[in-house]
Write a protein that holds these residues in place. Structure first.
Motif, PDB file in Angstrom:
ATOM      1  N   GLU A   7       0.965  -1.159   0.156  1.00  0.00           N
ATOM      2  CA  GLU A   7      -0.096   0.006  -0.017  1.00  0.00           C
ATOM      3  C   GLU A   7       0.867   1.104   0.014  1.00  0.00           C
ATOM      4  OE1 GLU A   7      -2.684  -0.631   3.375  1.00  0.00           O
ATOM      5  OE2 GLU A   7      -2.955  -2.569   2.626  1.00  0.00           O
ATOM      6  N   TRP A  61       1.672   1.964  -3.540  1.00  0.00           N
ATOM      7  CA  TRP A  61       0.793   2.742  -4.135  1.00  0.00           C
ATOM      8  C   TRP A  61       0.516   4.181  -3.865  1.00  0.00           C
ATOM      9  CZ3 TRP A  61      -2.169   1.215  -8.343  1.00  0.00           C
ATOM     10  CH2 TRP A  61      -2.291  -0.155  -8.763  1.00  0.00           C
ATOM     11  N   GLU A  62       0.410   4.357  -2.683  1.00  0.00           N
ATOM     12  CA  GLU A  62       0.298   5.820  -1.975  1.00  0.00           C
ATOM     13  C   GLU A  62       1.539   6.501  -2.451  1.00  0.00           C
ATOM     14  OE1 GLU A  62      -0.247   5.737   2.043  1.00  0.00           O
ATOM     15  OE2 GLU A  62      -2.026   4.108   1.905  1.00  0.00           O
ATOM     16  N   THR A 122       2.925   2.786 -10.329  1.00  0.00           N
ATOM     17  CA  THR A 122       1.755   2.224 -10.874  1.00  0.00           C
ATOM     18  C   THR A 122       2.380   0.864 -11.270  1.00  0.00           C
ATOM     19  OG1 THR A 122       2.465   3.330 -13.004  1.00  0.00           O
ATOM     20  CG2 THR A 122       0.866   4.375 -11.578  1.00  0.00           C
ATOM     21  N   TYR A 154      -8.924  -2.201   0.449  1.00  0.00           N
ATOM     22  CA  TYR A 154      -7.998  -1.034   0.051  1.00  0.00           C
ATOM     23  C   TYR A 154      -7.182  -1.071  -1.196  1.00  0.00           C
ATOM     24  CZ  TYR A 154      -4.904   3.196   1.210  1.00  0.00           C
ATOM     25  OH  TYR A 154      -4.277   4.241   1.051  1.00  0.00           O
ATOM     26  N   GLU A 155      -6.561  -2.188  -0.852  1.00  0.00           N
ATOM     27  CA  GLU A 155      -5.691  -2.476  -2.135  1.00  0.00           C
ATOM     28  C   GLU A 155      -6.691  -2.708  -3.543  1.00  0.00           C
ATOM     29  OE1 GLU A 155      -3.288  -5.736  -0.829  1.00  0.00           O
ATOM     30  OE2 GLU A 155      -2.769  -4.616   0.937  1.00  0.00           O
ATOM     31  N   TRP A 203      -7.355   0.783  -5.031  1.00  0.00           N
ATOM     32  CA  TRP A 203      -6.339   1.207  -5.788  1.00  0.00           C
ATOM     33  C   TRP A 203      -5.873   0.413  -7.064  1.00  0.00           C
ATOM     34  CZ3 TRP A 203      -3.401   5.349  -4.920  1.00  0.00           C
ATOM     35  CH2 TRP A 203      -3.208   6.114  -3.869  1.00  0.00           C
ATOM     36  N   GLU A 204      -6.111  -0.760  -7.103  1.00  0.00           N
ATOM     37  CA  GLU A 204      -6.130  -1.809  -8.224  1.00  0.00           C
ATOM     38  C   GLU A 204      -7.065  -1.211  -9.294  1.00  0.00           C
ATOM     39  OE1 GLU A 204      -5.353  -5.703  -7.435  1.00  0.00           O
ATOM     40  OE2 GLU A 204      -3.808  -5.368  -6.003  1.00  0.00           O
ATOM     41  N   THR A 230      -8.226   7.042  -7.064  1.00  0.00           N
ATOM     42  CA  THR A 230      -7.112   7.929  -6.685  1.00  0.00           C
ATOM     43  C   THR A 230      -7.973   8.727  -5.474  1.00  0.00           C
ATOM     44  OG1 THR A 230      -7.594   9.590  -8.118  1.00  0.00           O
ATOM     45  CG2 THR A 230      -5.871   8.104  -8.705  1.00  0.00           C
ATOM     46  N   SER A 278      -6.804   6.827   0.960  1.00  0.00           N
ATOM     47  CA  SER A 278      -5.741   6.735   2.357  1.00  0.00           C
ATOM     48  C   SER A 278      -6.397   5.785   3.284  1.00  0.00           C
ATOM     49  CB  SER A 278      -5.628   8.170   3.031  1.00  0.00           C
ATOM     50  OG  SER A 278      -6.627   8.799   3.525  1.00  0.00           O
ATOM     51  N   HIS A 318     -11.617   8.378   1.184  1.00  0.00           N
ATOM     52  CA  HIS A 318     -11.574   8.693  -0.271  1.00  0.00           C
ATOM     53  C   HIS A 318     -11.582  10.499  -0.071  1.00  0.00           C
ATOM     54  CE1 HIS A 318     -13.481   9.286  -4.258  1.00  0.00           C
ATOM     55  NE2 HIS A 318     -12.136   9.025  -4.420  1.00  0.00           N
TER      56      HIS A 318
END
Lengths: 186, 186, 186, 186, 186, 186
Positions: free
Chosen positions: C94, C97-98, C102, D93-94, D97-98, D102, D105, D113
Motif C-alpha cells: 500500500e 501505491w500511495e 503504478t 483498500y488494495e 487502488w488496483e 485515486t 488513504s 477517499h
C-alpha cells in the motif's frame, strides 16, 4: 496443575545443564509437572545461560552454595511459565518474611537482603515444557557481586527448602481449584 | 502486558457489577489492560457472585469498608488470568510485610491477620478479557466472619493502595521483560 | 503488541542468519517486539532457507540490493505470526501505491511491479518468538528471475523504509487497540 | 483456514444482528469459516454496537447503501480474529487502488477517499467463533459525518464485492499454505 | 483439520528419522496436514527415540514388518496432538474389530491381540507441527517381546492401511464439522 | 487432565439444561474436570439444543431411556473439547465390541447397531469450560427415527456405564502421561 515435589539430599552443582526438558524425570524418575530442590554451588558459564541480558552484560552466575529449585511444567504457554516463575519467587520471598527475616526487599524476581542480592531466577521453554531455575544463596564467599544468603539470614536451608516445596505444591492446588470454581461474566 | 493504573478518589460500593468487561473503560475512560483501586463497602448478593463455592455455601460478601482493586486484562487464557490474580495477592501480602505489619499469614489467595481473614479475591473471564476483584478490609464492623483490616494493622489505605498499584504496574513490566530475554532450551 | 522500530544505517548482507531469536536484541540492543530495517544484498544459500518449498525447488535467494525488514514478536502462536507477516506485506504494498507507483500487483505475499517480482517474505517460529524477513529489491542486477525494484519504481529506499517502519508501528497500535474496545457477542 | 464465500443478491439492512455466531449458517446455509457479502443500508443503534469507543462517543452507524461483508471464523483466538479483520481491510483498500481509484488513504482500519470516511469495520468474539463486519459505502446521503463511497469512486459495487470475496478466499489459502511450508528456527 | 492421505507403495524401514517436521512434504511432496502409510521393518535405536520412558527402560523398537502411519498436523498445541494420536489408535483398533478379528484389547494406546502387543504409537512436537508415528505389526519374528500382528489376525495389510487412511480422513472432516455447528452455553 | 467420575443412581431426564457450566459441581458437588453418568429419558426441545444442524433440520431429541454421560473439562480450547468428545464416543463404541455385541458400526460420532442409530453426542463451550453430552439408548420405544439400544444388544446399562466411566478415567491418565514423556523433534 498437579505438581510433584522432591528434596534431593545429594549435593549437586547447578551449571545450567539441569535446565533441560525431562532432566527431572531422567535424573530422579519423577514424571509430570515437577519441582525439585537440591543444595550445591552455582557455576554457569556464559554459553550455558538462557538470559540474553546477562549474556550481553557478560555476567556469568557463581555462588559457592545455594538452594536450587528446578521446575518443569508440561504446558505450551511461555507466558504462563513466566507467571509461575514469579509466583514461585513470591512464595520464596514470603517464606523468608514469615521465618522472621528482616531487611528483605524484592525487585522484579530478585530478592535482596540488607540491600545485597540473595537470589537468581530464570524461566524458559523447551519444545515440550516450560522450565524454571530459581535459587537462593546459602553461603556467599566469592560471588561476583555483593550478595547475602540464608546463613546471614539465620535460616536453615534444608528445612526451608522442604517447607517451600510443600508450600508451592499446596498453592498450585489452590490455583487449579480457582480455575474450576468461577462462573463466567459477560 | 502493559498495565494502566489509577486510584479513584470517589468512594464506591463494590456489589459485583464492577466485575464486567469494559467496566473500567466505560466508567473511568481507561483503555486496555487496567487496574483501578477505590475505597468503599463490599456488598455482594449471592446472585452476583462468580465463586460457585461461595454460592453453594451461601456465603455472600459484606464489609463496611475495603480497598478494592479491579483488574482487566485483554487476554484469552483464564489460566493466565488466575496466575495474575495470585501474583496480585502476593504483591499485596508482601506490601503488608514490608510496611512492618506482623501476624500475617496467607492460605491460597486469602490473607489473614492475627488469624482473621483480611482479604477477598476472585478472577474470571468475560468473552473478551480476564477480570479480577481483590480487596482488603479497612474497617471490619458487621462482617459475617471474624476479620481484620488495615485499621487494625495500622496501615493508611489511600497511600497503601497507590503504592500497590504502582508496585504491580512495575512488576507487570518485569514479567513482560522476562518473556522477551530468554533463549529457548532443547 | 507494542513494537519497537529502528532503521539501521550500516549496510548489511542478509544471509538468513538474521532470522534467529534475539538477533535484533543481541545485534542492536532493542528488547521486545521489534522491527528493524537495513539495506544490503540478499544472499541466502539453500541450507539457510526456512521455506521448504524453495528448498525443494532449489531456488536460493539473491539480490544485489534490497531494503530488508526483520521482525520479531514474542508470541507463542505461529498462526498469528503468519498473519502479522501478511499484514506487513500489505502495508508495504500500500505504501508503494500511495507513493504513486503504478503497475503494481500482489499474489499471496509477493509484490510485483510490471509483472516482475519485487519482494520476498517469510515468517517462522523460534522456541520463544515468531520471526519475519520481508525485503523489497532496490537494484536487481544478477537476480535469478526477472525482478523489479525501488529504483525502477522511482522510490528512494531510505525514506521509504523509515516511513514504512513508522506506518507499521502505528498500525500495530491500532490492532492492539481494536482488541480491547469490543464487547463480546453471543 | 479454508473459507467459504458467497455474494447474496437479496438486499439487506445491516443492523448489528448479523454479527452473531452462526448467522451465516442459519441464514444462508453455509457451514464453517465463511465470508458473505450483501448490499443495503447500515443502521445500527447504539445498543447493538460492539465498539465501546463508539458507544461512549454516542456515534451510531448509518449509511443509506453499503456493501457489507460478514465474516465468521471458528477459532478461539480474538487476537487472530483482529488480524484477519485488518487483513480484510487491507485487501479491500488494495482492491480500490488496483481499480484505479485515486485520493485514497487508510488510518487504522478506516479507508478514506478524498479525506472522507468510506468504510467501517469491527471484529469481536462469540463463544465459539470470531466475527467480523466490514462495509464500504456505495451511496452516502444522510450519513452523520462526511463520507465517500463507491459511487463517488466510480466503482460498480456488485462486481467489486464478488472480486473481493474471491481475492480474500485466495489470500486465505496462501496464509494457510505459508503456515505449513516453513521449518522452525532456533 | 483437512487431512491429506497417501499409501506409499515403496517398502521403507522406520528408524525414527521419519518423525521430523516436513518429512512427508520433503519425501512425498504432500503439503499440509498429512497422514501417510507404508510397510516395512521398524528398527529404532535408543538415541532416535522420543519416548523417554522407553529410553529409561532401554527398550528399543524392533519388528520385521509393520504397517507404519506417519502423521503431521500444523498446529501449535501438543495437547491437541496427543488427542489426535489416541483418536488414530482408536480408529485402528475399531477397524480390526470391524474386520472380524477377535481376542483384541487396548490399554492406553497399545493394541493387544490374544494378550500379545500388536502396535506402537508416539506423538510429539516439532517447532512448527505435531508429529505422530503409529504402527501395527504384520510379521513378528524376532521382536524383543511377545507380539502379534496382522498375519496372525488374518488381515491383509495393504487394503487395511488404505481403508484406515480413508476412515481417518473422513473422521477428521467430522471433527472439523463438529467444531463449527455448535452454539455456546453459558 | 485428571478426571473425576461418578455414576448417579437417581433416574433423571436429560433436557439440555444439564449441559451448563458447573452443573455437575452444583448438582453433585464434584469439583474440577468431571464425567457423570445417569439413566433416564432424553427430551430436548429445539430451543435447548446446541447443535445448529439439528435445529435447522427441526430434529429434536427424544428417547424413552438412555444412559447419559455429562462431561466438563476446565480448558479454554474448543478444538481440544471436540477431540475429547470423539475419544469418549470411541471408548463407548469399543466397549460394546468388547462386550461381544455384533452388528455395530460408527459414522462420525454416531454409533449404529444393525443399521439403527444407538447414540447421540454433542460438545460445546461455556465461558469457563468445555461441555459434553453423549448418550446411548437403553429402550427405544417412540423415538422419532429407527433406533437400537442396550436392551437390543443384551447389555446391562448400569454395569456398562460404570465400566465406561472407569475406562475413560484411565484413558485420561494415559493421555496426560503421553503428554509428559516425549522429547521434542526438530
Amino acid at each position: 496443575m498437579l505438581l510433584n515435589t522432591q528434596f534431593v539430599e545429594t549435593p549437586l552443582t547447578y551449571n545450567g545443564q539441569q535446565l533441560q526438558a525431562h532432566w527431572i524425570y531422567k535424573t530422579w524418575g519423577i514424571k509430570g509437572n515437577a519441582l525439585v530442590a537440591f543444595i550445591g554451588p552455582a557455576d554457569v558459564a556464559l554459553e550455558s545461560m538462557v538470559d540474553q541480558e546477562d549474556v550481553l552484560k557478560k555476567a556469568p552466575i557463581y555462588s559457592p552454595k545455594m538452594v536450587h529449585f528446578i521446575g518443569e511444567w508440561f504446558i505450551d504457554s511461555l507466558n504462563e511459565g513466566i507467571l509461575l516463575q514469579h509466583l514461585f519467587t513470591s512464595e520464596l520471598y514470603e517464606s523468608l518474611w514469615e521465618a522472621g527475616v528482616t531487611g528483605l526487599s524484592k525487585r522484579g524476581n530478585d530478592i535482596y537482603h540488607q540491600g545485597r542480592k540473595a537470589s537468581v531466577s530464570i524461566a524458559t521453554r523447551s519444545g515440550v515444557s516450560v522450565l524454571m531455575h530459581t535459587a537462593v544463596n546459602v553461603e556467599t564467599e566469592g560471588t561476583p557481586i555483593p550478595t547475602s544468603g540464608l546463613s546471614q539470614m539465620g535460616v536453615e536451608p534444608v528445612a526451608f527448602a522442604k517447607a517451600l516445596l510443600e508450600r508451592f505444591r499446596c498453592q498450585s492446588e489452590v490455583w487449579a481449584s480457582a480455575r474450576v470454581k468461577v462462573s463466567p461474566r459477560l
